[in-house]
Design a protein around this motif. Sequence first.
Motif, PDB file in Angstrom:
ATOM      1  N   ASP A  50       0.814  -1.204  -0.232  1.00 51.33           N
ATOM      2  CA  ASP A  50      -0.057   0.037  -0.109  1.00 51.33           C
ATOM      3  C   ASP A  50       0.958   1.248   0.078  1.00 51.33           C
ATOM      4  O   ASP A  50       1.630   1.376   0.942  1.00 51.33           O
ATOM      5  N   ILE A  94       0.184   4.294   0.636  1.00 54.81           N
ATOM      6  CA  ILE A  94      -0.052   5.258   1.604  1.00 54.81           C
ATOM      7  C   ILE A  94       0.541   4.777   2.987  1.00 54.81           C
ATOM      8  O   ILE A  94       1.286   5.442   3.737  1.00 54.81           O
ATOM      9  N   GLU A  95       0.252   3.358   3.348  1.00 52.19           N
ATOM     10  CA  GLU A  95       1.146   2.812   4.138  1.00 52.19           C
ATOM     11  C   GLU A  95       2.816   3.018   4.313  1.00 52.19           C
ATOM     12  O   GLU A  95       3.441   3.220   5.190  1.00 52.19           O
ATOM     13  N   LEU A 126       4.258   5.323   2.707  1.00 54.36           N
ATOM     14  CA  LEU A 126       4.659   6.851   3.009  1.00 54.36           C
ATOM     15  C   LEU A 126       4.423   7.102   4.454  1.00 54.36           C
ATOM     16  O   LEU A 126       5.458   7.708   5.124  1.00 54.36           O
ATOM     17  N   ASP A 127       3.566   6.550   4.999  1.00 60.20           N
ATOM     18  CA  ASP A 127       3.567   6.607   6.504  1.00 60.20           C
ATOM     19  C   ASP A 127       4.809   6.131   7.226  1.00 60.20           C
ATOM     20  O   ASP A 127       5.369   6.615   8.112  1.00 60.20           O
ATOM     21  N   GLU A 162       5.055  16.409   7.860  1.00 55.98           N
ATOM     22  CA  GLU A 162       3.938  16.347   6.924  1.00 55.98           C
ATOM     23  C   GLU A 162       3.703  17.597   6.329  1.00 55.98           C
ATOM     24  O   GLU A 162       3.389  17.781   5.145  1.00 55.98           O
TER      25      GLU A 162
END
Length: 121
Positions: A41, A43-44, A46-47, A67
């Motif tokens: 994923d 987004i995961e 990037l987190d 961020e």
Amino acid sequence: MMKITLRIDGKDKEFTQSFIPFSLKKEALKQEIEMNQEGADPIENLDMKMDFLVRAFGNQFTREELENGMNTIGSDDVFYETVGVNVLGFMPLKELKKQQYEQQKLGKLMLEKEARKNKKK
């Protein structure tokens, strides 16, 4: 030494870090494997990158400050240089791009040479 500039409260602030615990290298390697798995994923990913970057800089800034304060333009290069180069020991981006350019140039020369050879036949 690692450096990152974040815009906090409308002002650019530079953070530096000269010591990264070796334990973060192991964590970075695990994350690299996980992020490159099929179906990962983005987004995961990037987190994970952001959380890691905060820890690599010794929590000198918060995840929220990262961020909101990191310029998205060039952010991939920032992640690569700080984590890839400084923690994992990857080739610096400037050298990597130079190497890629030289390989493309060599490939082009070889194609031209092959074309001249075939033309003579």
